[in-house]
Design a protein around this motif. Structure first.
Motif, short mmCIF file in Angstrom:
data_model
loop_
_atom_site.label_atom_id
_atom_site.label_comp_id
_atom_site.label_asym_id
_atom_site.label_seq_id
_atom_site.Cartn_x
_atom_site.Cartn_y
_atom_site.Cartn_z
N THR A 64 39.29 36.00 27.99
CA THR A 64 39.80 35.30 29.04
C THR A 64 41.46 35.73 29.21
N SER A 65 41.65 35.18 28.23
CA SER A 65 43.21 36.35 27.99
C SER A 65 43.46 37.26 27.88
N LEU A 66 42.66 38.15 27.90
CA LEU A 66 42.60 39.94 27.83
C LEU A 66 42.51 39.63 29.00
N ALA A 67 41.58 39.29 30.72
CA ALA A 67 41.07 39.11 31.75
C ALA A 67 42.39 37.99 32.93
N ASN A 68 42.38 37.70 32.01
CA ASN A 68 44.25 37.19 32.86
C ASN A 68 45.28 37.66 32.92
N SER A 69 45.50 38.36 32.01
CA SER A 69 46.62 39.56 32.04
C SER A 69 45.45 40.54 32.68
N VAL A 70 45.16 40.91 32.84
CA VAL A 70 44.73 42.10 33.51
C VAL A 70 45.08 41.61 35.21
N GLN A 71 44.94 40.44 35.28
CA GLN A 71 45.38 39.96 36.98
C GLN A 71 46.55 39.86 36.75
N THR A 72 47.37 39.33 36.03
CA THR A 72 49.06 39.58 35.71
C THR A 72 49.36 41.02 36.11
N THR A 98 39.54 52.72 36.88
CA THR A 98 39.42 51.86 35.44
C THR A 98 40.24 52.61 34.51
N GLY A 99 40.75 52.44 33.52
CA GLY A 99 41.55 52.88 32.60
C GLY A 99 40.77 53.09 31.32
N THR A 100 41.80 54.05 30.36
CA THR A 100 41.02 54.47 28.86
C THR A 100 41.79 54.47 28.21
N SER A 101 41.76 53.93 27.01
CA SER A 101 43.00 54.45 25.71
C SER A 101 42.36 54.00 24.15
N ARG A 102 42.78 54.47 23.24
CA ARG A 102 42.60 54.52 22.27
C ARG A 102 42.52 53.60 21.52
N VAL A 103 41.23 53.37 20.60
CA VAL A 103 41.29 52.01 20.22
C VAL A 103 42.67 51.97 18.62
N GLU A 104 42.82 51.47 18.44
CA GLU A 104 44.30 51.35 16.97
C GLU A 104 43.60 50.22 16.50
N SER A 105 43.09 49.31 16.93
CA SER A 105 42.59 47.87 15.74
C SER A 105 41.45 46.81 16.91
N VAL A 106 40.85 47.12 15.56
CA VAL A 106 39.72 46.20 16.29
C VAL A 106 39.79 44.67 16.06
N GLY A 107 39.60 44.06 17.15
CA GLY A 107 39.83 42.50 17.16
C GLY A 107 38.26 41.83 17.13
N THR A 108 38.39 40.59 17.18
CA THR A 108 36.47 39.51 17.38
C THR A 108 35.61 40.11 18.47
N ALA A 109 35.90 40.23 19.67
CA ALA A 109 34.93 40.83 20.22
C ALA A 109 34.46 42.70 20.74
N THR A 110 34.14 42.29 19.73
CA THR A 110 33.77 44.25 19.21
C THR A 110 32.54 44.92 20.39
N THR A 111 31.83 44.18 20.83
CA THR A 111 31.44 44.47 21.75
C THR A 111 31.83 44.57 23.05
N GLY A 112 33.00 44.30 23.79
CA GLY A 112 33.43 44.39 24.84
C GLY A 112 33.85 42.67 25.64
N CYS A 113 34.08 42.77 27.12
CA CYS A 113 33.94 42.01 27.69
C CYS A 113 33.15 41.79 29.19
N ASP A 114 33.03 40.77 29.61
CA ASP A 114 32.56 41.18 31.14
C ASP A 114 33.04 39.80 31.82
N VAL A 115 34.27 39.49 32.61
CA VAL A 115 34.53 38.35 32.93
C VAL A 115 35.01 38.67 34.05
N THR A 116 34.04 37.73 34.72
CA THR A 116 34.89 37.52 36.06
C THR A 116 35.51 36.03 36.53
N LEU A 117 36.24 36.07 37.60
CA LEU A 117 37.66 35.62 37.73
C LEU A 117 37.38 34.83 38.60
N PRO A 118 38.05 33.86 39.33
CA PRO A 118 37.41 32.75 39.86
C PRO A 118 38.72 33.21 41.05
#
Length: 146
Positions: A66-74, A126-146
């Motif tokens: 959710t915070s990642l999606a909000n950062s993308v929206q910003t 679409t944007g692509t970047s190389r993973v440097e650090s693995v967080g807790t959401a290791t399988t990705g995200c799919d967030v629909t914003l209101p």
């Protein structure tokens, strides 16, 4: 009495107004088309910035979708993002050294100018970047914003 070349003849009284009306429709269609597609390309650029930001954040480790999606929206600024998806192709699981892919979906604003064709539906960037650090959401995200 002879007429001078610059004097209008009796049958040419409204010719300039008719020609102006015909050319005005084409001219305004061109101007409104430039405005519509210029704003569309502005929105594409904003969505692209949001996708790059999402990929960058995913490369640093995703802990909260959710915070990642909000950062993308910003980062997308004036674009109304409807969906943010983070994926880790090809395995689907985040691992250091592989790619993180962020996909941003948005609905382009249509001004509704007459005679100006425009796309319908949604657009994605679409944007692509190389993973440097693995967080807790290791399988990705799919967030629909209101």
């Amino acid at each position: 009495m002879t007429s001078e070349p610059w004097e209008a003849r009796r049958g040419d009284a409204g010719a300039a107004a008719v020609e102006f009306a015909l050319v005005l429709v084409l001219f305004l269609t061109l101007v409104f088309g430039i405005i519509q597609y210029g704003y569309y390309f502005f929105q594409l650029q904003g969505a692209s910035a949001g996708a790059r930001e999402g990929a960058r954040l995913a490369a640093l480790g995703v802990d909260s979708c959710t915070s990642l999606a909000n950062s993308v929206q910003t980062a997308a600024r004036d674009v109304k993002v409807t969906n943010v998806k983070i994926a880790f192709p090809p395995s689907g699981v985040a691992a250091t050294g592989q790619d993180a892919q962020a996909t941003v979906t948005f609905s382009p604003t249509k001004f509704g100018f007459p005679f100006v064709p425009f796309i319908s539906g949604t657009a994605t960037e679409t944007g692509t970047s190389r993973v440097e650090s693995v967080g807790t959401a290791t399988t990705g995200c799919d967030v629909t914003l209101p």
